[in-house]
Design an enzyme around this catalytic site. Structure first.
Site, short mmCIF file in Angstrom:
data_model
loop_
_atom_site.label_atom_id
_atom_site.label_comp_id
_atom_site.label_asym_id
_atom_site.label_seq_id
_atom_site.Cartn_x
_atom_site.Cartn_y
_atom_site.Cartn_z
N PHE A 59 0.60 -1.06 0.34
CA PHE A 59 -0.30 -0.34 -0.14
C PHE A 59 0.43 1.79 0.11
CE2 PHE A 59 0.58 -1.24 4.24
CZ PHE A 59 0.92 -0.19 5.18
N ARG A 87 -2.65 6.66 21.14
CA ARG A 87 -2.62 5.65 20.04
C ARG A 87 -4.07 4.69 20.76
NH1 ARG A 87 0.43 4.09 16.16
NH2 ARG A 87 0.01 1.93 16.25
N THR A 93 -5.86 1.35 13.52
CA THR A 93 -5.69 1.25 12.26
C THR A 93 -6.72 1.43 11.17
OG1 THR A 93 -3.79 0.92 12.44
CG2 THR A 93 -4.36 1.73 10.33
N ARG A 104 -10.81 7.14 15.70
CA ARG A 104 -11.25 6.46 13.79
C ARG A 104 -12.21 5.73 14.31
NH1 ARG A 104 -4.81 4.17 14.19
NH2 ARG A 104 -4.34 5.75 12.90
N ASN A 114 -7.61 6.70 7.08
CA ASN A 114 -8.70 6.60 8.20
C ASN A 114 -8.30 7.65 9.65
OD1 ASN A 114 -5.83 6.24 8.52
ND2 ASN A 114 -4.99 4.60 10.08
N HIS A 117 -3.15 10.00 12.45
CA HIS A 117 -1.83 9.57 12.27
C HIS A 117 -1.44 10.38 13.86
CE1 HIS A 117 2.53 8.09 12.13
NE2 HIS A 117 2.67 8.76 12.83
#
Ligand code: CMP
Length: 140
Positions: A59, A87, A93, A104, A114, A117
């Site tokens: 990707f 996180r 993700t 997200r 998404n 970051h």
């Protein structure tokens, strides 16, 4: 107490869809202090370098194309346990796997698009902060 730093980008889909303010509200409400922030548009060279660690992944070029497709908001955030807590706040993700209450879950469209970051370690946080900001752009 100063705490640790992490690095974030609000990605092109999030900025384009007008989610910048809502995402920043969630970040601030979760106790993160913004130490540096800028609206910027990555070029291909910058995106390739930032995501170099993924250069052998299938990707990679899709990711570079996407990250250069529109403006992003880059920021340095500070909090106790910043990397891990951020996180948790952003979620998995893949938004299909992201928990309720995560950024997200609310704002990501797909695994590629998404929304946001977050650095994955203190070491990478430092590298990523330095990639985007010089010392005089970071508040003390
Ligand atoms: P982030 O965690 O910011 O950094 C690596 C990025 O690669 C990740 O967000 C996604 O945007 C992207 N990514 C990871 N896995 C895939 C995938 N399977 N397909 C497309 N993009 C991906």
């Amino acid at each position: 107490m100063a705490g640790n730093k992490t690095f974030t980008m609000l990605k092109p889909d999030a900025v384009e869809n007008g989610y910048t303010g809502k995402i920043l509200d969630m970040i601030i409400d979760a106790g993160f202090k913004i130490k540096a922030m800028k609206l910027t548009h990555l070029n291909e060279e910058q995106a390739k370098k930032f995501y170099e660690v993924h250069k052998d992944r299938p990707f990679y070029m899709e990711l570079v194309e996407y990250m250069t497709s529109g403006p992003i908001v880059a920021a340095i955030l500070e909090k106790e346990n910043a990397v891990e807590d951020f996180r948790k706040l952003i979620g998995a993700t893949d938004p299909a796997e992201a928990e309720e209450g995560t950024i997200r879950k609310y704002f990501a469209a797909s695994k590629a698009k998404n929304a946001v970051h977050g650095s994955d370690s203190d070491e990478n946080a430092e590298i990523e902060c330095k990639f985007h900001f010089s010392d005089n752009e970071i508040v003390g």
